[in-house]
Design a protein around this motif. Sequence first.
Motif, PDB file in Angstrom:
ATOM      1  N   ARG A  37      32.356  35.718  44.631  1.00 28.07           N
ATOM      2  CA  ARG A  37      33.029  35.781  43.468  1.00 28.07           C
ATOM      3  C   ARG A  37      31.865  35.879  42.319  1.00 28.07           C
ATOM      4  O   ARG A  37      30.753  35.016  42.328  1.00 28.07           O
ATOM      5  N   ASN A  38      32.033  36.791  41.572  1.00 29.60           N
ATOM      6  CA  ASN A  38      30.987  36.775  40.333  1.00 29.60           C
ATOM      7  C   ASN A  38      31.589  35.965  38.982  1.00 29.60           C
ATOM      8  O   ASN A  38      32.649  36.332  38.492  1.00 29.60           O
ATOM      9  N   TRP A  48      30.364  25.265  38.429  1.00 25.81           N
ATOM     10  CA  TRP A  48      29.652  24.285  39.110  1.00 25.81           C
ATOM     11  C   TRP A  48      28.431  24.545  40.024  1.00 25.81           C
ATOM     12  O   TRP A  48      27.422  23.874  39.947  1.00 25.81           O
ATOM     13  N   PHE A  49      28.355  25.834  40.270  1.00 25.49           N
ATOM     14  CA  PHE A  49      27.088  26.143  41.142  1.00 25.49           C
ATOM     15  C   PHE A  49      26.043  26.683  40.556  1.00 25.49           C
ATOM     16  O   PHE A  49      24.885  26.618  40.982  1.00 25.49           O
ATOM     17  N   GLY A  50      26.109  26.932  39.143  1.00 29.21           N
ATOM     18  CA  GLY A  50      25.006  27.406  38.621  1.00 29.21           C
ATOM     19  C   GLY A  50      24.357  28.662  38.802  1.00 29.21           C
ATOM     20  O   GLY A  50      23.306  29.063  38.274  1.00 29.21           O
ATOM     21  N   THR A  51      25.162  29.416  39.622  1.00 28.47           N
ATOM     22  CA  THR A  51      24.604  30.935  39.839  1.00 28.47           C
ATOM     23  C   THR A  51      25.807  31.638  39.528  1.00 28.47           C
ATOM     24  O   THR A  51      26.947  31.520  39.288  1.00 28.47           O
ATOM     25  N   GLU A  52      25.398  33.121  39.377  1.00 28.91           N
ATOM     26  CA  GLU A  52      26.371  34.070  38.858  1.00 28.91           C
ATOM     27  C   GLU A  52      27.128  34.529  40.225  1.00 28.91           C
ATOM     28  O   GLU A  52      28.280  34.959  40.038  1.00 28.91           O
ATOM     29  N   MET A  53      26.709  34.531  41.502  1.00 30.05           N
ATOM     30  CA  MET A  53      27.395  34.912  42.641  1.00 30.05           C
ATOM     31  C   MET A  53      27.626  33.814  43.621  1.00 30.05           C
ATOM     32  O   MET A  53      26.649  33.354  44.170  1.00 30.05           O
ATOM     33  N   ASN A  56      31.611  32.508  49.630  1.00 31.68           N
ATOM     34  CA  ASN A  56      32.663  31.581  50.190  1.00 31.68           C
ATOM     35  C   ASN A  56      32.743  31.961  51.609  1.00 31.68           C
ATOM     36  O   ASN A  56      32.949  33.263  51.997  1.00 31.68           O
ATOM     37  N   GLU A  57      32.898  31.181  52.738  1.00 32.93           N
ATOM     38  CA  GLU A  57      33.114  31.527  54.058  1.00 32.93           C
ATOM     39  C   GLU A  57      34.895  31.877  53.833  1.00 32.93           C
ATOM     40  O   GLU A  57      35.531  31.267  53.692  1.00 32.93           O
ATOM     41  N   LEU A  87      42.232  25.829  43.339  1.00 41.12           N
ATOM     42  CA  LEU A  87      42.198  27.040  42.780  1.00 41.12           C
ATOM     43  C   LEU A  87      42.451  28.409  43.933  1.00 41.12           C
ATOM     44  O   LEU A  87      42.473  29.328  43.664  1.00 41.12           O
ATOM     45  N   SER A  88      42.064  27.718  44.926  1.00 37.41           N
ATOM     46  CA  SER A  88      42.170  28.828  46.095  1.00 37.41           C
ATOM     47  C   SER A  88      43.310  28.954  46.638  1.00 37.41           C
ATOM     48  O   SER A  88      44.118  27.894  46.963  1.00 37.41           O
ATOM     49  N   HIS A  89      43.845  30.255  46.971  1.00 35.38           N
ATOM     50  CA  HIS A  89      45.099  30.377  47.458  1.00 35.38           C
ATOM     51  C   HIS A  89      44.872  31.501  48.534  1.00 35.38           C
ATOM     52  O   HIS A  89      43.766  32.161  48.933  1.00 35.38           O
ATOM     53  N   ILE A  90      45.978  31.844  49.330  1.00 42.26           N
ATOM     54  CA  ILE A  90      46.068  32.903  50.201  1.00 42.26           C
ATOM     55  C   ILE A  90      46.561  34.084  49.528  1.00 42.26           C
ATOM     56  O   ILE A  90      47.540  34.192  48.817  1.00 42.26           O
ATOM     57  N   HIS A  91      45.868  35.088  49.893  1.00 42.10           N
ATOM     58  CA  HIS A  91      46.244  36.723  48.968  1.00 42.10           C
ATOM     59  C   HIS A  91      46.494  37.632  50.152  1.00 42.10           C
ATOM     60  O   HIS A  91      46.048  37.489  51.250  1.00 42.10           O
ATOM     61  N   SER A  92      47.525  38.208  49.605  1.00 41.44           N
ATOM     62  CA  SER A  92      48.256  39.368  50.770  1.00 41.44           C
ATOM     63  C   SER A  92      48.365  40.706  50.182  1.00 41.44           C
ATOM     64  O   SER A  92      48.421  40.682  48.772  1.00 41.44           O
TER      65      SER A  92
END
Length: 101
Positions: A37-38, A48-53, A56-57, A87-92
């Motif tokens: 995720r960019n 939260w992570f302080g980086t741009e990229m 995720n597993e 915020l995480s969902h299953i995508h199809s």
Amino acid sequence: MKLLLITAVAEFENEVKQILKKAQVKTFSYREVTGYRNTSEDAIESNWFGTEMNENESILFYAFVENDKVDDVFNGIDEFNAKQETLSHIHSAIINIEKSN
């Protein structure tokens, strides 16, 4: 026949399997993948992570599905996503198959 693609964070693996089982999709494949995720366009305060990229597993499921089972899978995914507080969902996605052996 359709090609069904499902992506989700690795924590949802069992839930995706249950959705497929409930929809009577008996044959499928899946593999672990790395999701990216960019966040370069997000505000620094919300990153939260302080980086741009962010990595995720994740998991990618794919299956050839009969047309009459597609709605059952999508309905199961919609029900699961509606209950999520994260915020995480299953995508199809569905891809039409013109010809197969």
